[in-house]
Design a protein around this motif. Structure first.
Motif, PDB file in Angstrom:
ATOM      1  N   GLY A 131     -56.771  64.888 -58.212  1.00  0.00           N
ATOM      2  CA  GLY A 131     -57.950  64.224 -57.658  1.00  0.00           C
ATOM      3  C   GLY A 131     -57.758  62.735 -57.410  1.00  0.00           C
ATOM      4  O   GLY A 131     -58.716  62.046 -57.057  1.00  0.00           O
ATOM      5  N   LEU A 132     -56.533  62.246 -57.577  1.00  0.00           N
ATOM      6  CA  LEU A 132     -56.286  60.824 -57.338  1.00  0.00           C
ATOM      7  C   LEU A 132     -56.078  60.508 -55.865  1.00  0.00           C
ATOM      8  O   LEU A 132     -56.438  59.425 -55.404  1.00  0.00           O
ATOM      9  N   LEU A 133     -55.462  61.441 -55.132  1.00  0.00           N
ATOM     10  CA  LEU A 133     -55.213  61.231 -53.711  1.00  0.00           C
ATOM     11  C   LEU A 133     -55.986  62.245 -52.889  1.00  0.00           C
ATOM     12  O   LEU A 133     -56.347  63.312 -53.368  1.00  0.00           O
ATOM     13  N   GLN A 134     -56.196  61.868 -51.641  1.00  0.00           N
ATOM     14  CA  GLN A 134     -56.921  62.729 -50.713  1.00  0.00           C
ATOM     15  C   GLN A 134     -56.084  62.889 -49.452  1.00  0.00           C
ATOM     16  O   GLN A 134     -55.611  61.905 -48.882  1.00  0.00           O
ATOM     17  N   ARG A 135     -55.875  64.133 -49.047  1.00  0.00           N
ATOM     18  CA  ARG A 135     -55.118  64.421 -47.829  1.00  0.00           C
ATOM     19  C   ARG A 135     -56.072  64.317 -46.638  1.00  0.00           C
ATOM     20  O   ARG A 135     -57.183  64.836 -46.674  1.00  0.00           O
ATOM     21  N   ASN A 136     -55.619  63.626 -45.603  1.00  0.00           N
ATOM     22  CA  ASN A 136     -56.425  63.436 -44.399  1.00  0.00           C
ATOM     23  C   ASN A 136     -55.642  63.962 -43.205  1.00  0.00           C
ATOM     24  O   ASN A 136     -54.603  63.403 -42.863  1.00  0.00           O
ATOM     25  N   ARG A 137     -56.115  65.004 -42.605  1.00  0.00           N
ATOM     26  CA  ARG A 137     -55.410  65.648 -41.502  1.00  0.00           C
ATOM     27  C   ARG A 137     -55.096  64.641 -40.392  1.00  0.00           C
ATOM     28  O   ARG A 137     -55.993  63.974 -39.878  1.00  0.00           O
ATOM     29  N   GLY A 138     -53.800  64.510 -40.097  1.00  0.00           N
ATOM     30  CA  GLY A 138     -53.367  63.628 -39.019  1.00  0.00           C
ATOM     31  C   GLY A 138     -53.365  62.147 -39.384  1.00  0.00           C
ATOM     32  O   GLY A 138     -53.071  61.303 -38.536  1.00  0.00           O
ATOM     33  N   ARG A 139     -53.687  61.839 -40.624  1.00  0.00           N
ATOM     34  CA  ARG A 139     -53.721  60.438 -41.075  1.00  0.00           C
ATOM     35  C   ARG A 139     -53.024  60.342 -42.421  1.00  0.00           C
ATOM     36  O   ARG A 139     -52.812  61.356 -43.086  1.00  0.00           O
ATOM     37  N   PRO A 140     -52.711  59.131 -42.865  1.00  0.00           N
ATOM     38  CA  PRO A 140     -52.024  58.991 -44.159  1.00  0.00           C
ATOM     39  C   PRO A 140     -52.879  59.456 -45.334  1.00  0.00           C
ATOM     40  O   PRO A 140     -54.104  59.477 -45.257  1.00  0.00           O
ATOM     41  N   MET A 141     -52.187  59.809 -46.427  1.00  0.00           N
ATOM     42  CA  MET A 141     -52.878  60.108 -47.690  1.00  0.00           C
ATOM     43  C   MET A 141     -53.581  58.833 -48.123  1.00  0.00           C
ATOM     44  O   MET A 141     -53.089  57.732 -47.896  1.00  0.00           O
ATOM     45  N   THR A 142     -54.738  58.993 -48.752  1.00  0.00           N
ATOM     46  CA  THR A 142     -55.474  57.841 -49.251  1.00  0.00           C
ATOM     47  C   THR A 142     -55.850  58.063 -50.708  1.00  0.00           C
ATOM     48  O   THR A 142     -55.866  59.192 -51.195  1.00  0.00           O
ATOM     49  N   VAL A 143     -56.156  56.973 -51.378  1.00  0.00           N
ATOM     50  CA  VAL A 143     -56.658  57.061 -52.741  1.00  0.00           C
ATOM     51  C   VAL A 143     -58.060  57.644 -52.647  1.00  0.00           C
ATOM     52  O   VAL A 143     -58.888  57.198 -51.842  1.00  0.00           O
ATOM     53  N   ALA A 144     -58.311  58.656 -53.445  1.00  0.00           N
ATOM     54  CA  ALA A 144     -59.605  59.334 -53.420  1.00  0.00           C
ATOM     55  C   ALA A 144     -60.706  58.421 -53.947  1.00  0.00           C
ATOM     56  O   ALA A 144     -60.469  57.559 -54.792  1.00  0.00           O
ATOM     57  N   ALA A 145     -61.889  58.630 -53.431  1.00  0.00           N
ATOM     58  CA  ALA A 145     -63.051  57.881 -53.916  1.00  0.00           C
ATOM     59  C   ALA A 145     -63.352  58.324 -55.339  1.00  0.00           C
ATOM     60  O   ALA A 145     -63.350  59.513 -55.649  1.00  0.00           O
ATOM     61  N   ARG A 146     -63.583  57.365 -56.187  1.00  0.00           N
ATOM     62  CA  ARG A 146     -63.920  57.651 -57.589  1.00  0.00           C
ATOM     63  C   ARG A 146     -65.054  56.734 -57.990  1.00  0.00           C
ATOM     64  O   ARG A 146     -65.185  55.629 -57.489  1.00  0.00           O
ATOM     65  N   ARG A 147     -65.840  57.189 -58.945  1.00  0.00           N
ATOM     66  CA  ARG A 147     -66.955  56.358 -59.399  1.00  0.00           C
ATOM     67  C   ARG A 147     -66.481  55.097 -60.099  1.00  0.00           C
ATOM     68  O   ARG A 147     -67.038  54.039 -59.942  1.00  0.00           O
ATOM     69  N   ARG A 148     -65.447  55.238 -60.902  1.00  0.00           N
ATOM     70  CA  ARG A 148     -64.954  54.088 -61.663  1.00  0.00           C
ATOM     71  C   ARG A 148     -63.454  54.012 -61.464  1.00  0.00           C
ATOM     72  O   ARG A 148     -62.716  54.841 -61.957  1.00  0.00           O
ATOM     73  N   VAL A 149     -62.994  53.018 -60.730  1.00  0.00           N
ATOM     74  CA  VAL A 149     -61.587  52.921 -60.385  1.00  0.00           C
ATOM     75  C   VAL A 149     -60.770  52.347 -61.534  1.00  0.00           C
ATOM     76  O   VAL A 149     -59.740  52.876 -61.906  1.00  0.00           O
ATOM     77  N   ILE A 150     -61.209  51.259 -62.120  1.00  0.00           N
ATOM     78  CA  ILE A 150     -60.439  50.608 -63.160  1.00  0.00           C
ATOM     79  C   ILE A 150     -60.730  51.275 -64.499  1.00  0.00           C
ATOM     80  O   ILE A 150     -61.849  51.292 -64.970  1.00  0.00           O
ATOM     81  N   GLU A 151     -59.686  51.849 -65.075  1.00  0.00           N
ATOM     82  CA  GLU A 151     -59.812  52.536 -66.356  1.00  0.00           C
ATOM     83  C   GLU A 151     -60.018  51.522 -67.475  1.00  0.00           C
ATOM     84  O   GLU A 151     -59.624  50.362 -67.346  1.00  0.00           O
ATOM     85  N   PRO A 152     -60.585  51.937 -68.593  1.00  0.00           N
ATOM     86  CA  PRO A 152     -60.741  51.028 -69.728  1.00  0.00           C
ATOM     87  C   PRO A 152     -59.383  50.494 -70.193  1.00  0.00           C
ATOM     88  O   PRO A 152     -58.352  51.157 -70.047  1.00  0.00           O
ATOM     89  N   HIS A 153     -59.419  49.311 -70.764  1.00  0.00           N
ATOM     90  CA  HIS A 153     -58.200  48.648 -71.223  1.00  0.00           C
ATOM     91  C   HIS A 153     -57.377  49.553 -72.145  1.00  0.00           C
ATOM     92  O   HIS A 153     -56.152  49.670 -71.995  1.00  0.00           O
ATOM     93  N   ALA A 154     -58.010  50.207 -73.090  1.00  0.00           N
ATOM     94  CA  ALA A 154     -57.295  51.063 -74.046  1.00  0.00           C
ATOM     95  C   ALA A 154     -56.551  52.186 -73.333  1.00  0.00           C
ATOM     96  O   ALA A 154     -55.425  52.539 -73.711  1.00  0.00           O
TER      97      ALA A 154
END
Length: 126
Positions: free
Chosen positions: A63-86
């Motif tokens: 679920g980290l990447l998203q395949r886009n037909r005819g276009r480059p792979m992109t980072v998938a949309a996520r609610r919280r991108v930056i994980e906690p420090h720990a």
């Protein structure tokens, strides 16, 4: 963007997996960011395109990447991108453990490693 080392002992696809995971967790790769094509990345690092494709497919399944037909792979949309420090610290722990183990085997002291880390920290912003 990515640093792939065929001599590291870690399979190339795993190196790519870990780098993408860390860059997403740290916010360096934001949702919607395009990744290099399989072909371009394989050519740039002189590796088999199937190796890059395998890593991208595994990241898509996570679920980290998203395949886009005819276009480059992109980072998938996520609610919280930056994980906690720990969580981010846990991601780098195995590499730190390996560094410490190698330094001890080479009979280097912590001061030597601190100097190396400082040198790379200041010079390596890839």
């Amino acid at each position: 963007m990515f640093i792939l080392d065929p001599h590291s002992g870690v399979p190339i696809y795993r190196q790519l997996l870990e780098q993408v995971r860390r860059m997403v967790a740290g916010g360096q790769l934001k949702p919607g960011a395009e990744l290099p094509s399989v072909r371009d990345l394989a050519l740039a690092h002189a590796v088999n395109p199937m190796t890059i494709s395998k890593a991208y497919s595994l990241l898509e399944a996570e679920g980290l990447l998203q395949r886009n037909r005819g276009r480059p792979m992109t980072v998938a949309a996520r609610r919280r991108v930056i994980e906690p420090h720990a969580h981010r610290v846990r991601q780098i722990t195995p590499e730190v453990q390996q560094l410490v183990r190698s330094a001890r085997q080479l009979e280097l002291d912590r001061k030597d490693i601190d100097i190396l880390i400082d040198r790379f920290w200041e010079s390596d912003h890839d």
